[in-house]
Design an enzyme around this catalytic site. Structure first.
Site, PDB file in Angstrom:
ATOM      1  CE  LYS A 123      45.899  19.706  27.932  1.00 25.38           C
ATOM      2  NZ  LYS A 123      46.277  20.224  26.641  1.00 25.38           N
ATOM      3  CE  LYS A 163      51.585  14.616  28.396  1.00 27.35           C
ATOM      4  NZ  LYS A 163      51.386  15.117  27.048  1.00 27.35           N
ATOM      5  CE  LYS A 167      53.574  21.702  23.412  1.00 28.04           C
ATOM      6  NZ  LYS A 167      52.130  21.475  23.288  1.00 28.04           N
TER       7      LYS A 167
HETATM    8  P1  ATP Z   1      50.160  20.216  26.677  1.00 26.79           P
HETATM    9  O1  ATP Z   1      50.865  20.131  27.978  1.00 26.79           O
HETATM   10  O2  ATP Z   1      49.901  21.622  26.208  1.00 26.79           O
HETATM   11  O3  ATP Z   1      48.959  19.324  26.581  1.00 26.79           O
HETATM   12  P2  ATP Z   1      52.044  18.402  25.503  1.00 26.79           P
HETATM   13  O4  ATP Z   1      53.411  18.656  26.025  1.00 26.79           O
HETATM   14  O5  ATP Z   1      51.324  17.207  25.992  1.00 26.79           O
HETATM   15  O6  ATP Z   1      51.160  19.694  25.598  1.00 26.79           O
HETATM   16  P3  ATP Z   1      51.270  18.212  22.706  1.00 26.79           P
HETATM   17  O7  ATP Z   1      51.319  19.396  21.819  1.00 26.79           O
HETATM   18  O8  ATP Z   1      49.934  17.844  23.233  1.00 26.79           O
HETATM   19  O9  ATP Z   1      52.257  18.333  23.943  1.00 26.79           O
HETATM   20  O10 ATP Z   1      51.920  16.969  21.975  1.00 26.79           O
HETATM   21  C1  ATP Z   1      52.687  16.972  20.808  1.00 26.79           C
HETATM   22  C2  ATP Z   1      53.213  15.588  20.554  1.00 26.79           C
HETATM   23  O11 ATP Z   1      54.206  15.260  21.547  1.00 26.79           O
HETATM   24  C3  ATP Z   1      52.164  14.485  20.635  1.00 26.79           C
HETATM   25  O12 ATP Z   1      52.420  13.513  19.642  1.00 26.79           O
HETATM   26  C4  ATP Z   1      52.363  13.887  21.994  1.00 26.79           C
HETATM   27  O13 ATP Z   1      51.949  12.539  22.064  1.00 26.79           O
HETATM   28  C5  ATP Z   1      53.884  14.012  22.160  1.00 26.79           C
HETATM   29  N1  ATP Z   1      54.253  14.113  23.574  1.00 26.79           N
HETATM   30  C6  ATP Z   1      53.886  15.083  24.439  1.00 26.79           C
HETATM   31  N2  ATP Z   1      54.428  14.883  25.653  1.00 26.79           N
HETATM   32  C7  ATP Z   1      55.165  13.735  25.553  1.00 26.79           C
HETATM   33  C8  ATP Z   1      55.974  12.986  26.476  1.00 26.79           C
HETATM   34  N3  ATP Z   1      56.123  13.386  27.722  1.00 26.79           N
HETATM   35  N4  ATP Z   1      56.585  11.874  26.023  1.00 26.79           N
HETATM   36  C9  ATP Z   1      56.451  11.468  24.750  1.00 26.79           C
HETATM   37  N5  ATP Z   1      55.693  12.120  23.822  1.00 26.79           N
HETATM   38  C10 ATP Z   1      55.059  13.234  24.210  1.00 26.79           C
END
Ligand code: ATP
Ligand code: LTN
Length: 332
Positions: A115, A197, A200
Protein backbone atom coordinates in the site's frame (compact mmCIF):
# COMPACT_ATOMS: atom_id res chain seq x y z
CA UNK A 1 -14.45 -17.74 25.13
CA UNK A 2 -17.57 -15.71 25.86
CA UNK A 3 -20.56 -17.27 27.60
CA UNK A 4 -18.94 -20.71 27.15
CA UNK A 5 -18.70 -20.31 23.36
CA UNK A 6 -15.45 -19.89 21.44
CA UNK A 7 -15.32 -16.49 19.74
CA UNK A 8 -14.93 -15.79 16.03
CA UNK A 9 -14.06 -12.28 14.85
CA UNK A 10 -13.62 -10.77 11.40
CA UNK A 11 -13.78 -7.43 9.64
CA UNK A 12 -14.12 -5.93 6.19
CA UNK A 13 -13.09 -2.42 5.16
CA UNK A 14 -15.70 -0.21 3.48
CA UNK A 15 -12.92 0.99 1.19
CA UNK A 16 -14.52 0.05 -2.12
CA UNK A 17 -17.24 -2.05 -3.63
CA UNK A 18 -16.89 -5.62 -2.42
CA UNK A 19 -15.51 -8.20 -4.84
CA UNK A 20 -16.04 -11.90 -5.37
CA UNK A 21 -12.63 -12.25 -3.64
CA UNK A 22 -14.16 -10.79 -0.48
CA UNK A 23 -17.21 -12.99 -1.00
CA UNK A 24 -15.41 -16.30 -1.59
CA UNK A 25 -12.47 -15.68 0.76
CA UNK A 26 -14.51 -14.25 3.62
CA UNK A 27 -18.21 -13.33 3.54
CA UNK A 28 -19.84 -16.48 2.27
CA UNK A 29 -18.07 -18.60 4.90
CA UNK A 30 -19.14 -16.44 7.80
CA UNK A 31 -22.66 -17.70 8.38
CA UNK A 32 -21.42 -21.29 8.87
CA UNK A 33 -19.49 -20.17 11.96
CA UNK A 34 -22.61 -18.86 13.72
CA UNK A 35 -23.53 -22.35 14.90
CA UNK A 36 -20.27 -23.11 16.67
CA UNK A 37 -18.96 -19.70 17.70
CA UNK A 38 -20.02 -16.43 19.27
CA UNK A 39 -19.42 -14.30 16.16
CA UNK A 40 -18.49 -10.65 15.79
CA UNK A 41 -18.40 -9.11 12.31
CA UNK A 42 -17.27 -5.55 11.96
CA UNK A 43 -17.28 -2.92 9.21
CA UNK A 44 -13.83 -1.45 9.84
CA UNK A 45 -14.29 2.17 8.80
CA UNK A 46 -11.32 3.36 10.90
CA UNK A 47 -9.05 1.05 8.92
CA UNK A 48 -10.45 2.37 5.64
CA UNK A 49 -9.20 5.94 6.27
CA UNK A 50 -5.56 4.79 6.16
CA UNK A 51 -6.11 5.45 2.44
CA UNK A 52 -7.85 8.71 1.44
CA UNK A 53 -11.62 8.29 1.14
CA UNK A 54 -14.33 10.60 -0.17
CA UNK A 55 -16.48 11.06 2.98
CA UNK A 56 -19.85 10.60 1.23
CA UNK A 57 -18.59 7.41 -0.44
CA UNK A 58 -17.23 6.04 2.82
CA UNK A 59 -20.59 6.65 4.52
CA UNK A 60 -22.52 4.98 1.69
CA UNK A 61 -20.20 2.00 1.59
CA UNK A 62 -20.42 1.56 5.35
CA UNK A 63 -24.19 1.03 4.98
CA UNK A 64 -23.63 -1.17 1.93
CA UNK A 65 -21.02 -3.37 3.61
CA UNK A 66 -23.18 -3.72 6.71
CA UNK A 67 -26.15 -4.70 4.50
CA UNK A 68 -23.95 -7.20 2.63
CA UNK A 69 -23.12 -9.02 5.84
CA UNK A 70 -26.84 -9.50 6.33
CA UNK A 71 -27.54 -10.29 2.66
CA UNK A 72 -24.92 -13.06 2.85
CA UNK A 73 -26.93 -14.74 5.57
CA UNK A 74 -25.67 -13.24 8.83
CA UNK A 75 -28.61 -12.82 11.17
CA UNK A 76 -28.09 -9.78 13.45
CA UNK A 77 -29.98 -11.62 16.21
CA UNK A 78 -27.42 -14.45 16.20
CA UNK A 79 -24.25 -12.49 15.37
CA UNK A 80 -22.89 -9.19 16.63
CA UNK A 81 -22.71 -7.02 13.50
CA UNK A 82 -21.42 -3.49 14.01
CA UNK A 83 -19.36 -0.57 12.76
CA UNK A 84 -15.88 -0.12 14.25
CA UNK A 85 -16.08 3.65 14.91
CA UNK A 86 -19.23 3.10 17.00
CA UNK A 87 -17.18 1.27 19.63
CA UNK A 88 -14.58 3.64 21.05
CA UNK A 89 -12.59 0.94 22.81
CA UNK A 90 -11.00 -0.09 19.47
CA UNK A 91 -9.05 3.12 19.00
CA UNK A 92 -8.21 3.23 22.70
CA UNK A 93 -6.84 -0.31 22.94
CA UNK A 94 -4.93 0.27 19.69
CA UNK A 95 -2.97 3.06 21.39
CA UNK A 96 -2.08 0.83 24.33
CA UNK A 97 -1.01 -2.00 22.00
CA UNK A 98 1.11 0.42 19.95
CA UNK A 99 3.35 0.53 22.98
CA UNK A 100 3.74 -3.27 22.78
CA UNK A 101 4.46 -3.44 19.04
CA UNK A 102 7.88 -3.05 17.51
CA UNK A 103 8.77 -0.76 14.62
CA UNK A 104 10.65 -3.64 12.96
CA UNK A 105 7.60 -5.91 13.10
CA UNK A 106 5.39 -3.36 11.40
CA UNK A 107 8.04 -2.66 8.75
CA UNK A 108 7.87 -6.29 7.65
CA UNK A 109 4.13 -6.31 6.87
CA UNK A 110 3.62 -6.97 3.17
CA UNK A 111 0.30 -5.08 3.03
CA UNK A 112 2.11 -1.97 4.32
CA UNK A 113 4.84 -2.39 1.70
CA UNK A 114 2.23 -2.85 -1.07
CA UNK A 115 0.00 0.00 0.00
CA UNK A 116 2.85 2.42 0.58
CA UNK A 117 3.99 1.75 -2.98
CA UNK A 118 0.49 2.27 -4.34
CA UNK A 119 -0.10 5.43 -2.26
CA UNK A 120 3.40 6.88 -2.28
CA UNK A 121 2.00 10.39 -1.75
CA UNK A 122 0.30 9.42 1.52
CA UNK A 123 2.40 7.02 3.58
CA UNK A 124 0.76 8.06 6.83
CA UNK A 125 1.40 6.66 10.31
CA UNK A 126 -2.05 5.03 10.30
CA UNK A 127 -1.11 2.92 7.28
CA UNK A 128 1.96 1.78 9.20
CA UNK A 129 0.15 1.00 12.48
CA UNK A 130 -2.90 -0.49 10.72
CA UNK A 131 -2.15 -4.03 12.04
CA UNK A 132 -2.13 -2.73 15.64
CA UNK A 133 -5.70 -1.46 15.27
CA UNK A 134 -6.57 -4.84 13.76
CA UNK A 135 -4.97 -6.57 16.77
CA UNK A 136 -7.07 -4.36 19.05
CA UNK A 137 -10.25 -5.37 17.15
CA UNK A 138 -9.47 -9.03 17.65
CA UNK A 139 -8.12 -8.98 21.20
CA UNK A 140 -10.95 -6.86 22.65
CA UNK A 141 -13.33 -9.81 22.29
CA UNK A 142 -11.01 -12.56 23.63
CA UNK A 143 -11.19 -14.06 20.14
CA UNK A 144 -10.32 -17.69 19.46
CA UNK A 145 -10.52 -17.76 15.65
CA UNK A 146 -10.23 -15.17 12.89
CA UNK A 147 -11.70 -16.26 9.52
CA UNK A 148 -9.83 -14.37 6.77
CA UNK A 149 -8.38 -14.72 3.30
CA UNK A 150 -4.71 -15.67 3.08
CA UNK A 151 -3.58 -12.05 2.63
CA UNK A 152 -4.48 -11.33 6.27
CA UNK A 153 -2.63 -14.28 7.79
CA UNK A 154 0.48 -12.21 8.47
CA UNK A 155 -1.57 -9.61 10.35
CA UNK A 156 -3.22 -12.26 12.52
CA UNK A 157 0.21 -13.72 13.27
CA UNK A 158 1.41 -10.29 14.38
CA UNK A 159 -1.69 -10.02 16.56
CA UNK A 160 -0.71 -13.31 18.21
CA UNK A 161 2.82 -12.02 18.84
CA UNK A 162 1.46 -8.83 20.43
CA UNK A 163 -0.94 -10.84 22.62
CA UNK A 164 1.83 -13.23 23.70
CA UNK A 165 4.18 -10.36 24.48
CA UNK A 166 1.54 -8.61 26.55
CA UNK A 167 0.56 -11.84 28.32
CA UNK A 168 4.21 -12.58 29.16
CA UNK A 169 4.34 -9.31 31.10
CA UNK A 170 0.73 -9.34 32.35
CA UNK A 171 -0.35 -12.99 32.46
CA UNK A 172 -3.85 -14.02 31.54
CA UNK A 173 -4.88 -10.83 29.74
CA UNK A 174 -5.69 -11.93 26.19
CA UNK A 175 -6.82 -15.08 24.41
CA UNK A 176 -4.28 -15.79 21.65
CA UNK A 177 -6.25 -16.14 18.37
CA UNK A 178 -5.74 -18.47 15.39
CA UNK A 179 -6.37 -17.47 11.77
CA UNK A 180 -8.74 -19.86 9.93
CA UNK A 181 -9.04 -20.08 6.19
CA UNK A 182 -11.54 -21.74 3.91
CA UNK A 183 -10.06 -24.65 1.90
CA UNK A 184 -11.00 -22.98 -1.38
CA UNK A 185 -11.29 -19.35 -2.36
CA UNK A 186 -8.79 -18.00 0.11
CA UNK A 187 -6.97 -16.15 -2.67
CA UNK A 188 -8.95 -15.15 -5.73
CA UNK A 189 -6.73 -13.47 -8.32
CA UNK A 190 -7.27 -10.45 -10.55
CA UNK A 191 -8.92 -11.25 -13.90
CA UNK A 192 -6.54 -8.86 -15.69
CA UNK A 193 -3.30 -9.82 -13.92
CA UNK A 194 -3.84 -13.30 -12.50
CA UNK A 195 -0.62 -13.26 -10.49
CA UNK A 196 -2.04 -10.44 -8.35
CA UNK A 197 -4.78 -10.71 -5.71
CA UNK A 198 -8.21 -9.44 -6.76
CA UNK A 199 -8.54 -6.34 -4.63
CA UNK A 200 -11.45 -3.93 -4.30
CA UNK A 201 -9.12 -0.95 -4.47
CA UNK A 202 -7.62 -2.00 -7.84
CA UNK A 203 -7.96 0.78 -10.40
CA UNK A 204 -8.80 -1.49 -13.34
CA UNK A 205 -12.54 -2.36 -13.15
CA UNK A 206 -12.08 -5.29 -15.59
CA UNK A 207 -9.74 -6.95 -13.10
CA UNK A 208 -12.54 -7.25 -10.57
CA UNK A 209 -15.98 -8.81 -10.40
CA UNK A 210 -18.05 -6.98 -7.83
CA UNK A 211 -20.64 -8.78 -5.74
CA UNK A 212 -23.19 -6.24 -6.94
CA UNK A 213 -22.31 -6.36 -10.68
CA UNK A 214 -25.31 -7.24 -12.84
CA UNK A 215 -25.44 -10.52 -14.75
CA UNK A 216 -24.33 -9.09 -18.11
CA UNK A 217 -21.39 -7.26 -16.56
CA UNK A 218 -20.28 -10.39 -14.70
CA UNK A 219 -20.38 -12.47 -17.89
CA UNK A 220 -18.61 -9.78 -19.91
CA UNK A 221 -15.81 -9.47 -17.34
CA UNK A 222 -15.24 -13.24 -17.28
CA UNK A 223 -15.21 -13.34 -21.09
CA UNK A 224 -12.39 -10.78 -21.05
CA UNK A 225 -10.38 -12.54 -18.35
CA UNK A 226 -6.70 -12.95 -19.23
CA UNK A 227 -5.74 -16.58 -19.92
CA UNK A 228 -2.92 -18.14 -21.98
CA UNK A 229 -2.27 -19.34 -25.52
CA UNK A 230 -3.26 -22.98 -24.89
CA UNK A 231 -6.80 -24.14 -25.48
CA UNK A 232 -7.55 -26.97 -23.08
CA UNK A 233 -8.98 -26.46 -19.63
CA UNK A 234 -6.57 -27.96 -17.12
CA UNK A 235 -5.07 -26.88 -13.83
CA UNK A 236 -1.30 -26.54 -14.18
CA UNK A 237 1.62 -24.50 -13.00
CA UNK A 238 2.06 -21.29 -14.99
CA UNK A 239 -1.57 -21.25 -16.19
CA UNK A 240 -2.46 -18.58 -13.65
CA UNK A 241 -5.51 -17.22 -15.49
CA UNK A 242 -7.12 -20.63 -16.06
CA UNK A 243 -6.18 -21.81 -12.56
CA UNK A 244 -7.94 -18.79 -11.12
CA UNK A 245 -11.07 -19.34 -13.24
CA UNK A 246 -11.08 -23.01 -12.24
CA UNK A 247 -10.83 -22.05 -8.56
CA UNK A 248 -13.73 -19.62 -8.93
CA UNK A 249 -15.83 -22.23 -10.78
CA UNK A 250 -14.95 -24.80 -8.13
CA UNK A 251 -15.96 -22.44 -5.28
CA UNK A 252 -19.35 -21.76 -6.84
CA UNK A 253 -20.15 -25.33 -7.90
CA UNK A 254 -18.34 -27.41 -5.28
CA UNK A 255 -16.71 -29.43 -8.10
CA UNK A 256 -13.07 -30.53 -7.89
CA UNK A 257 -10.48 -29.65 -10.55
CA UNK A 258 -10.49 -33.10 -12.17
CA UNK A 259 -14.24 -33.07 -12.46
CA UNK A 260 -14.07 -29.62 -14.08
CA UNK A 261 -11.39 -30.83 -16.53
CA UNK A 262 -13.68 -33.71 -17.50
CA UNK A 263 -16.72 -31.48 -17.83
CA UNK A 264 -14.93 -29.19 -20.29
CA UNK A 265 -12.98 -31.80 -22.24
CA UNK A 266 -13.03 -30.87 -25.92
CA UNK A 267 -14.43 -27.42 -25.17
CA UNK A 268 -12.59 -24.12 -25.53
CA UNK A 269 -11.78 -21.24 -23.20
CA UNK A 270 -14.78 -19.27 -24.49
CA UNK A 271 -17.26 -21.94 -23.31
CA UNK A 272 -15.52 -22.26 -19.99
CA UNK A 273 -15.44 -18.51 -19.34
CA UNK A 274 -19.15 -18.27 -20.10
CA UNK A 275 -19.87 -21.12 -17.67
CA UNK A 276 -17.84 -19.44 -14.92
CA UNK A 277 -19.73 -16.17 -15.49
CA UNK A 278 -23.08 -17.97 -15.35
CA UNK A 279 -22.47 -19.86 -12.10
CA UNK A 280 -21.13 -16.70 -10.50
CA UNK A 281 -24.12 -14.59 -11.60
CA UNK A 282 -26.56 -17.32 -10.45
CA UNK A 283 -24.96 -17.52 -7.02
CA UNK A 284 -24.89 -13.77 -6.51
CA UNK A 285 -28.45 -13.03 -7.68
CA UNK A 286 -30.18 -13.83 -4.35
CA UNK A 287 -27.53 -11.90 -2.39
CA UNK A 288 -28.08 -8.86 -4.65
CA UNK A 289 -31.84 -9.04 -4.25
CA UNK A 290 -31.68 -9.18 -0.45
CA UNK A 291 -29.05 -6.43 -0.39
CA UNK A 292 -31.30 -4.06 -2.35
CA UNK A 293 -34.20 -4.74 0.03
CA UNK A 294 -32.05 -4.06 3.07
CA UNK A 295 -30.57 -0.84 1.69
CA UNK A 296 -34.03 0.52 1.00
CA UNK A 297 -34.64 0.65 4.75
CA UNK A 298 -31.86 2.74 6.31
CA UNK A 299 -33.79 3.11 9.57
CA UNK A 300 -33.71 -0.65 10.07
CA UNK A 301 -30.00 -0.85 9.18
CA UNK A 302 -29.22 1.91 11.68
CA UNK A 303 -31.23 0.15 14.39
CA UNK A 304 -29.21 -3.03 13.72
CA UNK A 305 -25.95 -1.03 13.78
CA UNK A 306 -26.90 0.44 17.15
CA UNK A 307 -27.87 -2.94 18.57
CA UNK A 308 -24.57 -4.47 17.42
CA UNK A 309 -22.52 -1.56 18.73
CA UNK A 310 -24.15 -1.76 22.17
CA UNK A 311 -23.45 -5.49 22.38
CA UNK A 312 -19.87 -5.13 21.17
CA UNK A 313 -19.18 -2.17 23.49
CA UNK A 314 -20.24 -4.23 26.49
CA UNK A 315 -17.61 -6.92 25.86
CA UNK A 316 -14.98 -4.50 24.61
CA UNK A 317 -15.23 -2.34 27.72
CA UNK A 318 -14.55 -5.37 29.94
CA UNK A 319 -11.29 -6.20 28.16
CA UNK A 320 -10.20 -2.56 27.95
CA UNK A 321 -10.71 -2.05 31.71
CA UNK A 322 -8.77 -5.23 32.43
CA UNK A 323 -5.85 -3.97 30.31
CA UNK A 324 -5.91 -0.49 31.84
CA UNK A 325 -5.86 -1.95 35.35
CA UNK A 326 -2.94 -4.25 34.49
CA UNK A 327 -0.99 -1.33 33.06
CA UNK A 328 -1.35 0.67 36.29
CA UNK A 329 -3.87 3.31 35.21
CA UNK A 330 -5.98 4.83 38.01
CA UNK A 331 -9.48 3.37 37.69
CA UNK A 332 -12.30 5.60 38.95
P1 ATP B 1 -8.34 -3.36 -0.18
O1 ATP B 1 -8.07 -3.52 -1.63
O2 ATP B 1 -9.07 -2.09 0.17
O3 ATP B 1 -7.16 -3.64 0.69
P2 ATP B 1 -9.48 -5.99 -0.08
O4 ATP B 1 -10.25 -6.28 -1.31
O5 ATP B 1 -8.16 -6.64 0.08
O6 ATP B 1 -9.40 -4.45 0.19
P3 ATP B 1 -10.41 -6.31 2.66
O7 ATP B 1 -11.48 -5.44 3.20
O8 ATP B 1 -9.02 -5.95 3.04
O9 ATP B 1 -10.46 -6.42 1.08
O10 ATP B 1 -10.70 -7.82 3.04
C1 ATP B 1 -11.88 -8.35 3.55
C2 ATP B 1 -11.76 -9.85 3.62
O11 ATP B 1 -11.75 -10.40 2.29
C3 ATP B 1 -10.48 -10.35 4.29
O12 ATP B 1 -10.77 -11.49 5.07
C4 ATP B 1 -9.59 -10.72 3.15
O13 ATP B 1 -8.65 -11.72 3.49
C5 ATP B 1 -10.61 -11.25 2.13
N1 ATP B 1 -10.13 -11.08 0.76
C6 ATP B 1 -9.83 -9.91 0.15
N2 ATP B 1 -9.44 -10.11 -1.12
C7 ATP B 1 -9.49 -11.47 -1.32
C8 ATP B 1 -9.19 -12.32 -2.44
N3 ATP B 1 -8.78 -11.82 -3.59
N4 ATP B 1 -9.36 -13.65 -2.28
C9 ATP B 1 -9.79 -14.17 -1.12
N5 ATP B 1 -10.08 -13.42 -0.02
C10 ATP B 1 -9.93 -12.10 -0.11
N1 LTN C 1 -7.25 -5.97 7.83
C1 LTN C 1 -8.38 -6.67 7.35
C2 LTN C 1 -9.69 -6.12 7.84
C3 LTN C 1 -9.77 -6.26 9.31
C4 LTN C 1 -9.91 -7.48 10.03
C5 LTN C 1 -9.93 -7.10 11.41
C6 LTN C 1 -10.02 -8.82 9.65
C7 LTN C 1 -9.70 -5.26 10.21
N2 LTN C 1 -9.81 -5.75 11.48
C8 LTN C 1 -10.05 -8.06 12.39
C9 LTN C 1 -10.12 -9.79 10.67
C10 LTN C 1 -10.14 -9.40 12.02
C11 LTN C 1 -8.33 -6.59 5.84
O1 LTN C 1 -7.72 -5.73 5.29
N3 LTN C 1 -8.99 -7.47 5.22
Amino acid sequence: MLNNMPVSYSGIQPSGNLTIGNYLGALRNFSAYSEKYKCFYCVVDEHAITVRQVPADLRRRTYETFALYMACGLDPEKNTLYVQSHVHAHAELAWLLNCFTMFGELSRMTQFKDKSQRHADNINAGLFTYPVLMAADILLYQTDVVPVGIDQKQHVELCRDIAERFNAIHPGTFTVPEPIMAKTGMKIMSLAEPTKKMSKSDENPNAIVYILDDRDTIIRKFKRAVTDSETCIRYAEGKDGINNLMSIYSCFTGKGFEEIEREFEGKGYGDFKLAVGEVCADALAPVQKRHAELLADKGYLEAMMKKGADEAAYYARKTLSKVQKKLGFVML
